[in-house]
Design an enzyme around this catalytic site. Sequence first.
Site, PDB file in Angstrom:
ATOM      1  N   GLY A  71     -63.278  94.033  70.869  1.00  0.00           N
ATOM      2  CA  GLY A  71     -63.930  93.379  72.001  1.00  0.00           C
ATOM      3  C   GLY A  71     -63.739  94.134  73.302  1.00  0.00           C
ATOM      4  O   GLY A  71     -64.666  94.223  74.128  1.00  0.00           O
ATOM      5  N   THR A  72     -62.550  94.686  73.504  1.00  0.00           N
ATOM      6  CA  THR A  72     -62.269  95.386  74.759  1.00  0.00           C
ATOM      7  C   THR A  72     -63.208  96.573  74.934  1.00  0.00           C
ATOM      8  O   THR A  72     -63.821  96.760  75.994  1.00  0.00           O
ATOM      9  CB  THR A  72     -60.795  95.855  74.777  1.00  0.00           C
ATOM     10  OG1 THR A  72     -59.966  94.703  74.649  1.00  0.00           O
ATOM     11  CG2 THR A  72     -60.461  96.603  76.049  1.00  0.00           C
ATOM     12  N   ASN A 151     -61.148  82.288  76.651  1.00  0.00           N
ATOM     13  CA  ASN A 151     -60.123  82.445  75.628  1.00  0.00           C
ATOM     14  C   ASN A 151     -58.826  81.715  75.953  1.00  0.00           C
ATOM     15  O   ASN A 151     -58.020  81.478  75.065  1.00  0.00           O
ATOM     16  CB  ASN A 151     -59.836  83.937  75.405  1.00  0.00           C
ATOM     17  CG  ASN A 151     -59.610  84.679  76.697  1.00  0.00           C
ATOM     18  OD1 ASN A 151     -60.502  84.735  77.554  1.00  0.00           O
ATOM     19  ND2 ASN A 151     -58.434  85.243  76.875  1.00  0.00           N
ATOM     20  N   GLN A 179     -64.939  84.827  71.608  1.00  0.00           N
ATOM     21  CA  GLN A 179     -64.277  83.610  71.097  1.00  0.00           C
ATOM     22  C   GLN A 179     -65.208  82.692  70.312  1.00  0.00           C
ATOM     23  O   GLN A 179     -64.730  81.791  69.631  1.00  0.00           O
ATOM     24  CB  GLN A 179     -63.634  82.823  72.253  1.00  0.00           C
ATOM     25  CG  GLN A 179     -62.389  83.492  72.830  1.00  0.00           C
ATOM     26  CD  GLN A 179     -61.197  83.522  71.853  1.00  0.00           C
ATOM     27  OE1 GLN A 179     -61.114  82.729  70.923  1.00  0.00           O
ATOM     28  NE2 GLN A 179     -60.295  84.462  72.061  1.00  0.00           N
ATOM     29  N   SER A 199     -65.420  90.708  68.248  1.00  0.00           N
ATOM     30  CA  SER A 199     -64.229  91.346  67.708  1.00  0.00           C
ATOM     31  C   SER A 199     -63.875  90.675  66.381  1.00  0.00           C
ATOM     32  O   SER A 199     -63.718  89.456  66.323  1.00  0.00           O
ATOM     33  CB  SER A 199     -63.095  91.147  68.725  1.00  0.00           C
ATOM     34  OG  SER A 199     -61.934  91.736  68.256  1.00  0.00           O
ATOM     35  N   ALA A 200     -63.742  91.482  65.320  1.00  0.00           N
ATOM     36  CA  ALA A 200     -63.600  90.912  63.973  1.00  0.00           C
ATOM     37  C   ALA A 200     -62.340  90.070  63.803  1.00  0.00           C
ATOM     38  O   ALA A 200     -62.332  89.115  63.023  1.00  0.00           O
ATOM     39  CB  ALA A 200     -63.610  92.046  62.941  1.00  0.00           C
ATOM     40  N   HIS A 201     -61.274  90.403  64.534  1.00  0.00           N
ATOM     41  CA  HIS A 201     -60.026  89.659  64.283  1.00  0.00           C
ATOM     42  C   HIS A 201     -60.018  88.276  64.925  1.00  0.00           C
ATOM     43  O   HIS A 201     -59.018  87.570  64.905  1.00  0.00           O
ATOM     44  CB  HIS A 201     -58.790  90.470  64.704  1.00  0.00           C
ATOM     45  CG  HIS A 201     -58.565  90.605  66.178  1.00  0.00           C
ATOM     46  ND1 HIS A 201     -57.466  90.040  66.811  1.00  0.00           N
ATOM     47  CD2 HIS A 201     -59.253  91.232  67.141  1.00  0.00           C
ATOM     48  CE1 HIS A 201     -57.502  90.342  68.097  1.00  0.00           C
ATOM     49  NE2 HIS A 201     -58.574  91.065  68.326  1.00  0.00           N
ATOM     50  N   THR A 235     -65.671 108.904  64.455  1.00  0.00           N
ATOM     51  CA  THR A 235     -65.885 108.452  63.071  1.00  0.00           C
ATOM     52  C   THR A 235     -65.672 106.939  62.986  1.00  0.00           C
ATOM     53  O   THR A 235     -64.684 106.423  63.491  1.00  0.00           O
ATOM     54  CB  THR A 235     -64.897 109.182  62.130  1.00  0.00           C
ATOM     55  OG1 THR A 235     -65.146 110.580  62.262  1.00  0.00           O
ATOM     56  CG2 THR A 235     -65.070 108.761  60.690  1.00  0.00           C
ATOM     57  N   CYS A 326     -53.136  89.271  75.685  1.00  0.00           N
ATOM     58  CA  CYS A 326     -53.166  90.535  76.420  1.00  0.00           C
ATOM     59  C   CYS A 326     -52.363  90.436  77.713  1.00  0.00           C
ATOM     60  O   CYS A 326     -51.813  91.412  78.195  1.00  0.00           O
ATOM     61  CB  CYS A 326     -54.597  90.917  76.744  1.00  0.00           C
ATOM     62  SG  CYS A 326     -55.690  90.463  75.435  1.00  0.00           S
TER      63      CYS A 326
HETATM   64  N1  PLP Z   1     -62.876  89.074  75.228  1.00  0.00           N
HETATM   65  C1  PLP Z   1     -62.304  87.898  74.928  1.00  0.00           C
HETATM   66  C2  PLP Z   1     -62.918  86.631  75.424  1.00  0.00           C
HETATM   67  C3  PLP Z   1     -61.124  87.851  74.166  1.00  0.00           C
HETATM   68  O1  PLP Z   1     -60.560  86.682  73.875  1.00  0.00           O
HETATM   69  C4  PLP Z   1     -60.564  89.070  73.708  1.00  0.00           C
HETATM   70  C5  PLP Z   1     -59.309  89.067  72.945  1.00  0.00           C
HETATM   71  O2  PLP Z   1     -58.496  88.186  73.079  1.00  0.00           O
HETATM   72  C6  PLP Z   1     -61.220  90.272  74.039  1.00  0.00           C
HETATM   73  C7  PLP Z   1     -62.364  90.236  74.804  1.00  0.00           C
HETATM   74  C8  PLP Z   1     -60.672  91.591  73.579  1.00  0.00           C
HETATM   75  O3  PLP Z   1     -60.879  91.781  72.221  1.00  0.00           O
HETATM   76  P1  PLP Z   1     -60.000  92.836  71.379  1.00  0.00           P
HETATM   77  O4  PLP Z   1     -58.682  92.180  71.140  1.00  0.00           O
HETATM   78  O5  PLP Z   1     -60.770  93.032  70.115  1.00  0.00           O
HETATM   79  O6  PLP Z   1     -59.921  94.078  72.177  1.00  0.00           O
END
Ligand code: PLP
Length: 379
Positions: A71-72, A151, A179, A199-201, A235, A326
């Site tokens: 996601g970042t 989040n 989210q 973001s897959a996780h 890659t 984070c």
């Molecule tokens: N955006 C939101 C709303 C999130 O909750 C998060 C992760 O907590 C991210 C972005 C970042 O995703 P990633 O952990 O895959 O970098």
Amino acid sequence: MPSLIYLDYAASTPLDPEVEAVMLPYLRAPGNPSSIHAAGRALRTAMEEARTTIAELLRADPGQIIFTSGGTEADNHALRGAVETQKLTHILYNPTEHHAVTHTVEALAREGKVQAHPIPIDRLGRIQLEALEELLKKYPRSLVAVMYANNEIGTLQPVEEIAALCQRWEALYLCDTVQVMGLGWVRVDQWPVDFVTASAHKFYGPKGVGFLYRRKPIRSLLTGGSQEREQRAGTENVAGIVGMAFALKKAYEQRTSYEAHLRQLKAYLLRRLQERFPQAILHGDTRPEGSHPGILNFRLPPSMADDMLVLHLDLVGVCVSGTSACASGSGHPSHVLQALGLSPEEAQRALRFSWGKYTEPHHLDTALQALQQALSLPT
Ligand code: PLP
């Protein structure tokens, strides 16, 4: 080790064993998806199938999906790519965005590339649409960044109205859907959004892989090879991508029962929290129609709690967050809660519970009981 009570799904969901099984052969397979020989072609085929699966779920074209490391990176790519490709000079942003957005917007402003304007929000963290429209009148053709669900507090934003305003004022709209992607809510044909990030996780897939949907091509964030139609050098994480597509398909297939499960748990937690801790102060929008069904954020009064509750709970095997994963560890009180008007001291006392498909009501009870014990209250 005693089994953990895991209530931090908003930080990361556990990997679904079926997703793991789908990924394993690709972790072992030789080859690079850019190679033209058979080994490379097999990986490329699997990757393109994954792209098509994701695009179909979102009602997008496969060419509009770019794989990222999460996601970042997707948020960074959308912001920097849009600013550079479209020569935008103003960003209007929700101050409660994830740091992947706020820190990138601040960096772009520091680099002199844009002027950044926070959009006023109300006490629950919702964008004030009239204020957004005023900003758009002043700065048409801006880039607007407003997430779907927060989040930390779970507040939902009126994304369709925001998208319509952006369209009217010829602004581009980036909606961080990290989210909510696993809830199966995102369909880019239903609202005119320009960028969506995932973001897959956060939906039972692996960590370290995600994607960006972009309506129109933008500049690559990275320089290097010509992967991803020259829009994301490097890659690709084929096993992660295959696992992500499988996880997302499963999420969309099971979305009705999943959402119902989360909603039941939220109603249960709210009831039990209010019974056991009538003094608890809830943060953000907690109405079923206004919030993420799997997130609840609250604090207890200073007479009862200090800012060490997350650690006390951790000691007895209960995993919750004080702030987003984070920001925790940074020692900074949550920027989200402070944007709602909380003092730094109040924000430090916040607890975020977030749950998911493996959570059962008794997990929530055990966590609340542990909280009572941590506060030396009778259980
Ligand atoms: N955006 C939101 C709303 C999130 O909750 C998060 C992760 O907590 C991210 C972005 C970042 O995703 P990633 O952990 O895959 O970098």
